[in-house]
Design a protein around this motif. Structure first.
Motif, PDB file in Angstrom:
ATOM      1  N   PHE A 110       0.831  -1.211   0.000  1.00 44.38           N
ATOM      2  CA  PHE A 110       0.000   0.000   0.000  1.00 44.38           C
ATOM      3  C   PHE A 110       0.858   1.250   0.000  1.00 44.38           C
ATOM      4  CE2 PHE A 110      -3.466  -2.457   2.435  1.00 44.38           C
ATOM      5  CZ  PHE A 110      -3.928  -2.963   1.238  1.00 44.38           C
ATOM      6  N   GLU A 111       0.351   2.287  -0.651  1.00 46.54           N
ATOM      7  CA  GLU A 111       1.033   3.582  -0.651  1.00 46.54           C
ATOM      8  C   GLU A 111       0.864   4.206   0.744  1.00 46.54           C
ATOM      9  OE1 GLU A 111       1.403   5.827  -3.817  1.00 46.54           O
ATOM     10  OE2 GLU A 111       1.522   3.965  -4.969  1.00 46.54           O
ATOM     11  N   LYS A 112       1.853   5.032   1.140  1.00 47.43           N
ATOM     12  CA  LYS A 112       1.728   5.710   2.438  1.00 47.43           C
ATOM     13  C   LYS A 112       0.703   6.826   2.338  1.00 47.43           C
ATOM     14  CE  LYS A 112       5.334   4.219   5.201  1.00 47.43           C
ATOM     15  NZ  LYS A 112       6.133   3.369   4.311  1.00 47.43           N
ATOM     16  N   GLU A 113       0.734   7.530   1.211  1.00 51.36           N
ATOM     17  CA  GLU A 113      -0.219   8.615   0.942  1.00 51.36           C
ATOM     18  C   GLU A 113      -1.031   8.168  -0.258  1.00 51.36           C
ATOM     19  OE1 GLU A 113      -0.032  12.120   2.137  1.00 51.36           O
ATOM     20  OE2 GLU A 113       0.919  11.054   3.803  1.00 51.36           O
ATOM     21  N   GLY A 114      -2.146   8.798  -0.492  1.00 44.54           N
ATOM     22  CA  GLY A 114      -2.913   8.465  -1.697  1.00 44.54           C
ATOM     23  C   GLY A 114      -4.391   8.596  -1.447  1.00 44.54           C
ATOM     24  N   ILE A 115      -5.177   8.121  -2.400  1.00 45.84           N
ATOM     25  CA  ILE A 115      -6.630   8.159  -2.280  1.00 45.84           C
ATOM     26  C   ILE A 115      -7.021   7.219  -1.145  1.00 45.84           C
ATOM     27  CG2 ILE A 115      -8.781   7.571  -3.508  1.00 45.84           C
ATOM     28  CD1 ILE A 115      -7.392   9.931  -4.841  1.00 45.84           C
ATOM     29  N   TYR A 116      -7.492   7.792  -0.042  1.00 44.83           N
ATOM     30  CA  TYR A 116      -7.782   7.006   1.155  1.00 44.83           C
ATOM     31  C   TYR A 116      -9.204   6.456   1.048  1.00 44.83           C
ATOM     32  CZ  TYR A 116      -8.676   6.282   6.205  1.00 44.83           C
ATOM     33  OH  TYR A 116      -9.033   5.776   7.430  1.00 44.83           O
TER      34      TYR A 116
END
Ligand SMILES: Nc1ncnc2c1ncn2[C@@H]1O[C@H](COP(=O)(O)OP(=O)(O)OP(=O)(O)O)[C@@H](O)[C@H]1O
Ligand SMILES: [Mg+2]
Length: 488
Positions: A110-116
């Protein structure tokens, strides 16, 4: 290290194994677990099933009278950015542990930041998606009431937070509530209420009963409507009337509806009057203007243009979608608007599986070529079986919520790559607000508990907030009471 929850039993492979559960209270289907593998180190797996057995041998392991056995599917471990399966089987007797959130997030990549989007199943792991991958099309499919529009709202909020231009086709006006903040205080997802009033511009055609509530009136070019479009709008089924229309348009160039009417008046044919009547009705709708809405406005950084279709007949909706989507795609190809995303709610109305609408071709083109030009689609439908598979199969990210209808299940099996029979079982029993996510960014399909919205959601009754609804109910009750009183 947390305490062990069980021990591997019997014959275990590198892909799946069973384990005796020592503490059934803390173990659930869907839990992510980790096990030591002598060659590859710590490996993540997921519990696919829990069975209750009557087996004295296993009871010896668990030291309990009731015997619970879990089946686990191996996910693997992340090595050099790739998900790898272990190369050797697990050893029976090895301890099984609940995996920590950090190792699950790392393994699944998973990305740390992104579309949550929400949380991974019942864990605290945030599911973040790369905004660029959403530009390669998303579909949200589920039976009615499962949370599709709510989830689409979550994605829209995330895209608006990143100022990505959006165009929302909204048949029920249910995205207008994005303007207002959610009243619910929520801690589980760490969400703060927020409204998007400054970012959303609501357009309604002049024929809409809600035109006065809109921020802007939407009008279309009055020039060069094709005979097919005019037939669709007027619902003219008579072949002779259709032939007359084609005949009158044939020699015209750069024409308006009144030019066609003038042409028809010259033709000697009794059937022309029905056609003239139908065309006059379209002309009088006020939707077509010499100075139409400039479609450059529709994809604008930091804005979502919302087309409110409440009260608009389906043929007019399809025509408006067709004209807007064609123009926006053309502008995007020429670089005259920014890369953005078109959200199509109730997509089966515009891209049905069987018959075509006037919007079908352009939406198919955007599905197959849009990604090259930075124009994405988010299509939402409650009838996966009734929506164009050409479009669904072009969606890189698939969000599937609860589906039970066998035809819809079959449609999902056919058009979603990598969907396993285990996932199909899962889809049938998902609770509202839960989704199976299939994304090129994540190597395995996962279950996501979709996060709470930052903005309000009225579920299709955008003009009535809760207070208004209860005031309305009070008014109705008062009227009923007075009526009864008068009768008395
Ligand atoms: N993630 C969620 N968190 C909290 N409530 C949710 C969530 N998802 C859905 N809901 C609630 O579930 C109900 C149904 O959701 P929604 O209107 O999005 O369903 P839908 O699939 O779009 O239905 P339809 O096919 O009728 O349009 C709504 O009342 C909504 O508030
Ligand atoms: Mg909905």
């Amino acid at each position: 290290m947390r305490n062990s929850i069980g021990k591997i039993l019997g014959t275990a492979s590198a892909f799946e194994f069973e384990f005796a559960i020592t503490n059934p209270k803390n173990v659930r289907r869907g839990n992510y677990i980790k096990v030591w593998n002598d060659i590859d180190g710590w490996i993540i797996a997921q519990i696919s099933e829990i069975l209750a057995l009557d087996n004295p041998k296993i009871a010896e392991v668990t030291k309990k009278r009731e015997v619970f056995v879990a089946k686990a599917r191996v996910i693997g471990k992340r090595e050099e950015g790739k998900l790898k399966m272990p190369s050797s089987p697990f050893v029976p007797g090895e301890n099984v542990y609940i995996a920590e959130d950090s190792s699950i997030a790392e393994t699944l990549g998973f990305e740390k930041e992104g579309i949550y989007l929400g949380l991974l199943g019942e864990t605290g792991v945030r599911v973040n998606l790369n905004p660029n991958s959403l530009q390669k099309h998303v579909c949200i499919l589920a039976k009615t009431g499962s949370g599709k529009s709510y989830t689409a709202g979550v994605i829209i909020e995330e895209l608006l937070d990143r100022d990505i231009p959006l165009l929302i086709i909204d048949p029920h006006g249910e995205y207008i509530s994005l303007k207002r903040p959610n009243k619910i205080k929520d801690n589980e997802f760490g969400i703060q209420p927020k409204g998007y009033a400054e970012k959303i511009v609501v357009y309604a055609p002049p024929i809409s009963p809600f035109a006065r509530e809109a921020d802007k009136i939407l009008s279309l070019e009055s020039k060069n409507l094709s005979p097919e479009e005019l037939i669709e709008l007027s619902n003219l089924r008579s072949p002779s009337a259709q032939a007359l229309l084609y005949q009158s348009v044939r020699d015209l160039e750069n024409y308006t509806i009144s030019d066609i009417i003038k042409e028809l008046e010259k033709i000697k044919h009794n059937g022309k009057w029905t056609l003239i009547g139908a065309l006059s009705k379209i002309e009088q709708s006020g939707l077509f203007k010499e100075r139409a809405t400039d479609m450059r406005e529709f994809l604008h950084r930091g804005k979502a243009s919302l087309i409110d279709f409440r009260g608009i007949d389906p043929p007019y909706q399809a025509l408006i979608v067709s004209q807007i989507a064609s123009k926006v795609f053309e502008l995007r190809k020429r670089g005259e608007v920014e890369p953005g995303i078109i959200v199509v709610e109730e997509a089966h109305n515009f891209i049905p599986e069987r018959e075509k609408t006037v919007a079908t071709n352009i939406l198919r083109s955007i599905a197959s070529e849009g990604r090259k030009f930075g124009l994405g689609l988010i299509v939402i439908s409650q009838r996966p079986a009734k929506v164009d598979k050409n479009v669904i199969s072009q969606c890189n990210t698939q969000i599937i919520m609860r589906v039970t209808n066998p035809n819809d299940i079959n449609a999902i099996k056919k058009s979603v790559e990598g969907i396993t029979s285990e996932m199909v079982k899962e889809i049938k029993r998902l609770a509202p607000g839960y989704a199976v996510l299939v994304s090129p960014e994540i190597d395995v399909p996962i279950v996501v508990k979709v996060r709470t919205r930052k903005s309000a959601y009225d579920g299709g009754f955008a003009t009535l907030n809760k207070e208004e609804k209860s005031t309305e109910r009070r008014e109705r009750e008062k009227k009923g009471f007075l009526k009864r009183l008068l009768k008395f």
